[in-house]
Design a protein around this motif. Structure first.
Motif, PDB file in Angstrom:
ATOM      1  N   THR A   1       3.627   4.786   3.132  1.00 39.68           N
ATOM      2  CA  THR A   1       4.011   4.614   4.388  1.00 39.68           C
ATOM      3  C   THR A   1       4.034   2.953   4.735  1.00 39.68           C
ATOM      4  O   THR A   1       3.327   2.269   3.937  1.00 39.68           O
ATOM      5  CB  THR A   1       2.791   5.339   5.444  1.00 39.68           C
ATOM      6  OG1 THR A   1       1.777   4.579   5.262  1.00 39.68           O
ATOM      7  CG2 THR A   1       2.954   6.798   5.113  1.00 39.68           C
ATOM      8  N   LEU A   2       4.794   2.601   5.730  1.00 46.77           N
ATOM      9  CA  LEU A   2       4.674   1.231   6.029  1.00 46.77           C
ATOM     10  C   LEU A   2       3.317   0.677   6.242  1.00 46.77           C
ATOM     11  O   LEU A   2       2.899  -0.248   5.588  1.00 46.77           O
ATOM     12  CB  LEU A   2       5.665   0.876   7.268  1.00 46.77           C
ATOM     13  CG  LEU A   2       7.070   1.053   7.102  1.00 46.77           C
ATOM     14  CD1 LEU A   2       7.729   1.226   8.192  1.00 46.77           C
ATOM     15  CD2 LEU A   2       7.663  -0.335   6.541  1.00 46.77           C
ATOM     16  N   ILE A   3       2.687   1.081   7.016  1.00 48.34           N
ATOM     17  CA  ILE A   3       1.278   0.549   7.773  1.00 48.34           C
ATOM     18  C   ILE A   3       0.289   0.858   6.496  1.00 48.34           C
ATOM     19  O   ILE A   3      -0.673   0.164   6.118  1.00 48.34           O
ATOM     20  CB  ILE A   3       0.883   1.200   8.778  1.00 48.34           C
ATOM     21  CG1 ILE A   3      -0.535   0.742   9.342  1.00 48.34           C
ATOM     22  CG2 ILE A   3       0.356   2.450   8.761  1.00 48.34           C
ATOM     23  CD1 ILE A   3      -0.902   0.871  10.608  1.00 48.34           C
ATOM     24  N   GLY A   4       0.483   2.008   5.774  1.00 46.17           N
ATOM     25  CA  GLY A   4      -0.517   2.407   4.470  1.00 46.17           C
ATOM     26  C   GLY A   4      -0.479   1.423   3.496  1.00 46.17           C
ATOM     27  O   GLY A   4      -1.523   1.588   2.626  1.00 46.17           O
ATOM     28  N   VAL A   5       0.691   0.982   3.094  1.00 49.63           N
ATOM     29  CA  VAL A   5       0.831   0.330   1.677  1.00 49.63           C
ATOM     30  C   VAL A   5       0.044  -0.856   1.643  1.00 49.63           C
ATOM     31  O   VAL A   5      -0.172  -1.444   0.407  1.00 49.63           O
ATOM     32  CB  VAL A   5       2.362   0.059   1.272  1.00 49.63           C
ATOM     33  CG1 VAL A   5       2.915  -0.832   2.314  1.00 49.63           C
ATOM     34  CG2 VAL A   5       2.516  -0.275   0.077  1.00 49.63           C
ATOM     35  N   GLY A   6      -0.205  -1.627   2.773  1.00 44.37           N
ATOM     36  CA  GLY A   6      -1.108  -2.920   2.678  1.00 44.37           C
ATOM     37  C   GLY A   6      -2.173  -3.025   1.923  1.00 44.37           C
ATOM     38  O   GLY A   6      -2.244  -4.049   1.244  1.00 44.37           O
ATOM     39  N   ARG A   7      -2.982  -2.050   2.274  1.00 45.60           N
ATOM     40  CA  ARG A   7      -4.333  -1.952   1.688  1.00 45.60           C
ATOM     41  C   ARG A   7      -4.215  -1.850  -0.079  1.00 45.60           C
ATOM     42  O   ARG A   7      -4.891  -2.780  -0.626  1.00 45.60           O
ATOM     43  CB  ARG A   7      -5.276  -0.911   2.306  1.00 45.60           C
ATOM     44  CG  ARG A   7      -6.625  -1.040   1.678  1.00 45.60           C
ATOM     45  CD  ARG A   7      -7.367   0.295   2.181  1.00 45.60           C
ATOM     46  NE  ARG A   7      -7.526  -0.037   3.718  1.00 45.60           N
ATOM     47  CZ  ARG A   7      -8.559  -0.734   4.218  1.00 45.60           C
ATOM     48  NH1 ARG A   7      -9.455  -1.315   3.623  1.00 45.60           N
ATOM     49  NH2 ARG A   7      -8.616  -0.784   5.516  1.00 45.60           N
ATOM     50  N   PRO A   8      -3.676  -1.032  -0.294  1.00 39.26           N
ATOM     51  CA  PRO A   8      -3.392  -0.750  -1.895  1.00 39.26           C
ATOM     52  C   PRO A   8      -2.783  -2.028  -2.631  1.00 39.26           C
ATOM     53  O   PRO A   8      -2.903  -2.281  -3.732  1.00 39.26           O
ATOM     54  CB  PRO A   8      -2.707   0.693  -2.220  1.00 39.26           C
ATOM     55  CG  PRO A   8      -2.149   0.695  -1.037  1.00 39.26           C
ATOM     56  CD  PRO A   8      -3.082   0.303   0.345  1.00 39.26           C
ATOM     57  N   ALA A   9      -1.862  -2.647  -1.787  1.00 39.57           N
ATOM     58  CA  ALA A   9      -1.171  -3.636  -2.314  1.00 39.57           C
ATOM     59  C   ALA A   9      -2.024  -5.013  -2.561  1.00 39.57           C
ATOM     60  O   ALA A   9      -1.994  -5.547  -3.582  1.00 39.57           O
ATOM     61  CB  ALA A   9       0.002  -4.243  -1.336  1.00 39.57           C
ATOM     62  N   ARG A  10      -3.079  -5.168  -1.388  1.00 41.92           N
ATOM     63  CA  ARG A  10      -3.767  -6.039  -1.515  1.00 41.92           C
ATOM     64  C   ARG A  10      -4.697  -6.076  -2.939  1.00 41.92           C
ATOM     65  O   ARG A  10      -5.015  -6.805  -3.365  1.00 41.92           O
ATOM     66  CB  ARG A  10      -4.712  -6.326  -0.363  1.00 41.92           C
ATOM     67  CG  ARG A  10      -5.715  -7.274  -0.155  1.00 41.92           C
ATOM     68  CD  ARG A  10      -6.580  -7.321   1.260  1.00 41.92           C
ATOM     69  NE  ARG A  10      -7.135  -6.177   1.361  1.00 41.92           N
ATOM     70  CZ  ARG A  10      -7.918  -5.768   2.451  1.00 41.92           C
ATOM     71  NH1 ARG A  10      -7.564  -6.459   3.611  1.00 41.92           N
ATOM     72  NH2 ARG A  10      -8.431  -4.515   2.608  1.00 41.92           N
ATOM     73  N   GLU A  11      -5.145  -4.812  -3.006  1.00 40.82           N
ATOM     74  CA  GLU A  11      -6.030  -4.395  -3.929  1.00 40.82           C
ATOM     75  C   GLU A  11      -5.410  -4.719  -5.307  1.00 40.82           C
ATOM     76  O   GLU A  11      -6.142  -5.149  -6.352  1.00 40.82           O
ATOM     77  CB  GLU A  11      -6.713  -2.984  -4.036  1.00 40.82           C
ATOM     78  CG  GLU A  11      -7.331  -2.494  -5.026  1.00 40.82           C
ATOM     79  CD  GLU A  11      -8.839  -3.208  -5.179  1.00 40.82           C
ATOM     80  OE1 GLU A  11      -9.398  -3.028  -6.344  1.00 40.82           O
ATOM     81  OE2 GLU A  11      -9.321  -4.044  -4.430  1.00 40.82           O
TER      82      GLU A  11
END
Length: 359
Positions: free
Chosen positions: A339-349
């Motif tokens: 999802t748009l909002i959900g991909v940010g956290r795993p991308a950061r990790e």
């Protein structure tokens, strides 16, 4: 040829690839994004005309830049998401090279070699972010080849005008099936569409007050529970499958979305059910989902499990190739990472782990 090695090559320039690029930029790493599409927007550019996001704009944003509200639309349309992704790419001056179709990722000594139709790129690490849209899933149904009407996957559906005056069977009880069925059922023209909606089990509707915001909160709670070693309860998603966005809710409330059980086979003229009843059809639209687009990773020999359809990961990192991260394919590469909002956290990790690996 692109002979200088990058810290990271990102394969895929959709929402997951852009989220990764944002964090790579912030980490000060040298990277490039290879996108097979000719223009920004990823899979959103291929969606059907009437598609709406499941969440308001504020809950549909990539890291660092909120999605603007679309005037008159509480749930933005796909075209609005395309414009947002294009502006996001421009705002952060992300190094996207397109169109580049990547054929394979290979081990090349201490580096990974990314081969494509525009040459080769060498990288210390690779983030694969090709998503699932480019690999639609077609279930096997007896008599499928006998049917003389059209077979259309949801990936190729655009609007109901293409089916005006026809008898259409929509297969699939998820969000795509419900949205396409509603689109066809409410088509207003002189040529009526005869719709039959077919699902393997009765449609499971989320409560009308639940949308992508609650689903994201549930995914976040699920991630925290798993990290703490607690049981995975499934969260809000356990209540149902279909988000009742306004067009779907309107069609449902007007009695236009009564689903039939799945048929047992197809014949020349259409589907046949277990009780012997038949339905003549001009087209079957298969809203039956997608599979991860991972063919470019085949040279690494990492797939395992039933059907060898997935690559085992720890967080986003490939278990058997620490230089490779997978992002945006679904919960197995990070809760809500598709999802748009959900991909940010795993991308950061993923970027944090890459920075640590590169020292």
């Amino acid at each position: 040829m692109n002979e200088r090695p990058y810290d990271t090559v990102v394969v895929g320039g959709g929402q997951a690839g852009l989220a990764a690029a944002y964090h790579l930029r912030r980490a000060g790493l040298d990277f490039v994004v290879l996108d097979a599409q000719e223009r920004p927007g990823g899979a959103w550019r291929r969606m059907w005309d009437s598609l709406h996001l499941f969440s308001p704009a504020a809950y549909s944003s990539l890291p660092g830049r909120p999605m603007p509200v679309q005037s008159g639309e509480p749930y933005p349309q796909a075209a609005h998401a395309v414009r947002y992704l294009a502006a996001y790419e421009e705002r952060y001056d992300l190094p996207v090279v397109r169109p580049v179709r990547v054929w394979g990722v290979h081990r090349d000594g201490e580096l990974l070699r990314v081969e494509g139709d525009a040459g080769s790129w060498w990288a210390r690490t690779v983030i694969s972010a090709t998503g699932t849209w480019w690999r639609p899933f077609w279930p096997s149904v007896p008599g499928q080849r006998a049917f003389t009407g059209r077979h259309v996957h949801a990936a190729d559906y655009r609007n109901p005008k293409d089916f005006a005056g026809q008898r259409v069977v929509v297969v699939g009880g998820g969000n795509s099936g419900a949205q396409i069925a509603a689109d066809l059922a409410t088509f207003d023209s002189g040529e009526e569409i005869s719709l039959t909606w077919v699902t393997r089990r009765p449609p499971r509707w989320l409560p009308d007050d639940i949308d992508g915001r609650a689903l994201f909160d549930a995914a976040t709670a699920r991630r925290r529970a798993l990290e703490a070693g607690r049981a995975d309860t499934g969260g809000v998603a356990a209540l149902g499958d279909i988000v009742a966005v306004p067009p779907v809710r309107e069609a449902r409330d007007h009695g236009l979305l009564a689903a039939r059980p799945m048929f047992t086979r197809l014949e020349v003229s259409g589907p046949v059910w277990a009780d012997g009843s038949r339905q003549e059809a001009d087209a079957v639209i298969w809203a039956t989902g997608f599979r991860p687009a991972l063919a470019h990773l085949a040279p690494l020999g990492l797939r395992s499990g039933a059907g060898r359809s997935r690559i085992p990961v720890e967080s986003t990192r490939a278990r058997d190739e620490p230089r490779l991260h997978l992002l945006g394919y679904g919960d197995w590469t990070g809760p809500a990472s598709a999802t748009l909002i959900g991909v940010g956290r795993p991308a950061r990790e993923a970027v944090r782990q890459i920075a640590a690996l590169l020292g």
